[in-house]
Write an enzyme that holds these catalytic residues in place. Structure first.
Site, PDB file in Angstrom:
ATOM      1  N   GLY A   1      -5.577  -4.819  -1.263  1.00 37.09           N
ATOM      2  CA  GLY A   1      -4.757  -4.552  -2.436  1.00 37.09           C
ATOM      3  C   GLY A   1      -4.110  -3.180  -2.340  1.00 37.09           C
TER       4      GLY A   1
ATOM      5  N   LYS B   1     -11.670  -4.685  12.851  1.00 38.60           N
ATOM      6  CA  LYS B   1     -12.490  -3.798  12.017  1.00 38.60           C
ATOM      7  C   LYS B   1     -13.892  -3.636  12.594  1.00 38.60           C
ATOM      8  CE  LYS B   1      -9.844  -5.196   7.961  1.00 38.60           C
ATOM      9  NZ  LYS B   1      -9.813  -6.035   6.740  1.00 38.60           N
TER      10      LYS B   1
ATOM     11  N   VAL C   1       0.835  -1.209   0.000  1.00 41.09           N
ATOM     12  CA  VAL C   1       0.000   0.000   0.000  1.00 41.09           C
ATOM     13  C   VAL C   1       0.865   1.253   0.000  1.00 41.09           C
ATOM     14  CG1 VAL C   1      -1.786   1.293   1.235  1.00 41.09           C
ATOM     15  CG2 VAL C   1      -1.862  -1.206   1.192  1.00 41.09           C
TER      16      VAL C   1
END
Length: 438
Positions: free
Chosen positions: A308, A206, A17
């Protein structure tokens, strides 16, 4: 034409990232300046290994091993190192020197978010973390801003792409868990050590962040009941499919009232059966989605790539532009949206349905005894399917029962399963999974 001011941006970490964030900052410098009203200058990239090979070619002079000096001289610090330390210390150092912070560190936020929020408030800087949940999907800002005038009652999310890929492979190909995991690792969706994903820990972090924003209360990792997908078998997937369900690892946060009349929020992560017509059931591969129920807005779903380098970098850049605009325009940093304290309730307080697999003796009266036991615990059966099996060696017949209950309190459902295990006609309880969306 007025000369634009320059804002120094320090980047901590240059993994998948981080490398994409650096590339975008350099390649799209003019477009970002037009959107923010300031030049965003990448002042340095702190890394552990200066000589490591990287997927993106970046100017070597940007790299440094001295992260502390870098953050002290920045207007905005982007933390993409991950882990608790030294990320926590560097973020606190940055804020104490007046830097806004953008982070994707879900583990740190779930474990020690309150300390970071308090320091940001004290320093008058902005702490942003859109990239911490669901990759490219803009979900945290809509919860915090767009739905701030509403009351969220429930959040259900597929927030881990690795487990969604594995379960989708098992559903679409009939693969066993181990084979689907191996395929996920081959394609780069799963780490060599997939524990954080398959045991639900990543999704739990999360879930704590989503619950904190949705219900304006600080929830930590220890407030989340967590169960992974390692016990989900190909037989479970096949039986769910036959009954019109799909199995997903869901993060769920919902406001409810327990048996004592106390209102609170239950936050949980576990494999869940969903009807195939439910919007979340259609989320395939490594994609993520978050389904929100609110009093006035009704049902909303946010869907997109959950991981991703480039997709997650998009979320980081969105936070960076927001922080840069605040610096240019002046005014206080965006503060935490907690307005009170809603207690965290244990999973026992939640209302759900159970899917139960039983291997039982094939003899008269078994179904009646099981049904009676369910009734004694205040749990009613919605669906019951029976399949007869004959052992080739012993020639003894047994029956496989698949039961879906009506919605009931988790505590009553768990007590029912415990009592069923004690029946002498039960050979084994083969699976217990929760059901939502019915």
């Amino acid at each position: 034409m007025t000369e634009l001011r320059t804002l120094k941006v320090a980047l901590l970490g240059c993994g998948n990232v981080g490398a994409q964030v650096a590339r975008i900052l350099i390649d799209d410098a003019d477009a970002l300046a037009a959107r923010t009203g300031a030049r965003l200058e990448l002042s340095g990239i702190a890394v552990r290994n200066l000589d490591a090979e990287r997927d993106v070619e970046l100017p070597q002079e940007l790299f440094t091993a001295d992260a502390e000096t870098l953050v002290k001289d920045a207007d905005v610090v982007i933390e993409l190192m991950g882990g608790i330390e030294p990320a926590r210390t560097l973020i606190l150092t940055a804020m104490r020197h007046g830097s806004c912070v953008v982070t994707g560190n879900k583990a740190l936020l779930a474990q020690d978010g309150p300390t970071l929020y308090e320091e940001a408030d004290k320093a008058g800087v902005q702490l942003s973390y859109e990239a911490a949940v669901a990759g490219a999907i803009p979900i945290l800002r809509p919860i915090r801003d767009s739905l701030s005038g509403d009351r969220i009652t429930r959040v259900l999310g597929i927030v881990n792409g690795t487990t969604n890929f594995i379960l989708d492979q098992m559903d679409s190909t009939g693969a066993q868990f181990a084979d689907a995991l191996a395929e996920a690792q081959r394609l780069g969706y799963a780490e060599a050590d997939p524990t954080a994903d398959v045991e639900g820990y990543d999704a739990a972090a999360k879930a704590a962040i989503l619950a904190s924003l949705s219900f304006h209360t600080r929830f930590a990792l220890e407030d989340v009941s967590c169960e992974g997908i390692t016990a989900v078998s190909a037989a479970d997937i096949a039986a769910a499919k036959e009954a019109g369900f799909v199995i997903k690892l869901l993060a769920i946060a919902e406001k409810l009232t327990d048996e004592d009349g106390k209102t609170g929020v239950s936050v949980r992560v576990h494999p869940t059966l969903l009807p195939r017509e439910h919007p979340l059931a259609a989320v395939r591969g490594a994609f993520n989605a978050v389904f929100i129920e609110a009093e006035n807005a009704g049902e909303l779903m946010f869907y997109g790539q959950g991981a991703g380098g480039t997709p997650t970098a998009s979320a980081v850049l969105g936070d960076l532009v927001s922080a840069a605009r605040r610096i240019v325009l002046g005014g206080p940093g965006r503060t935490e949206t907690t307005t009170g304290h809603v207690p965290a309730l244990p999973i026992d307080a939640s209302i759900t349905s159970y899917y139960i697999g039983l291997d039982v003796a094939d003899q008269p009266g078994v179904l009646a005894r099981i049904a009676q036991l369910f009734a004694e615990h205040g749990v009613s059966i919605e669906i019951m399917r029976q399949t007869i099996h004959r052992d080739a060696d012993s020639n003894v017949e047994s029956a496989e029962l698949r039961i879906v209950t009506h919605r009931a309190r988790e505590s009553a459902l768990a007590a029912t399963v415990k009592a069923v295990k004690g029946l002498d006609v039960i050979n084994s309880v083969t699976s217990v999974l929760r059901v939502e969306g019915v």
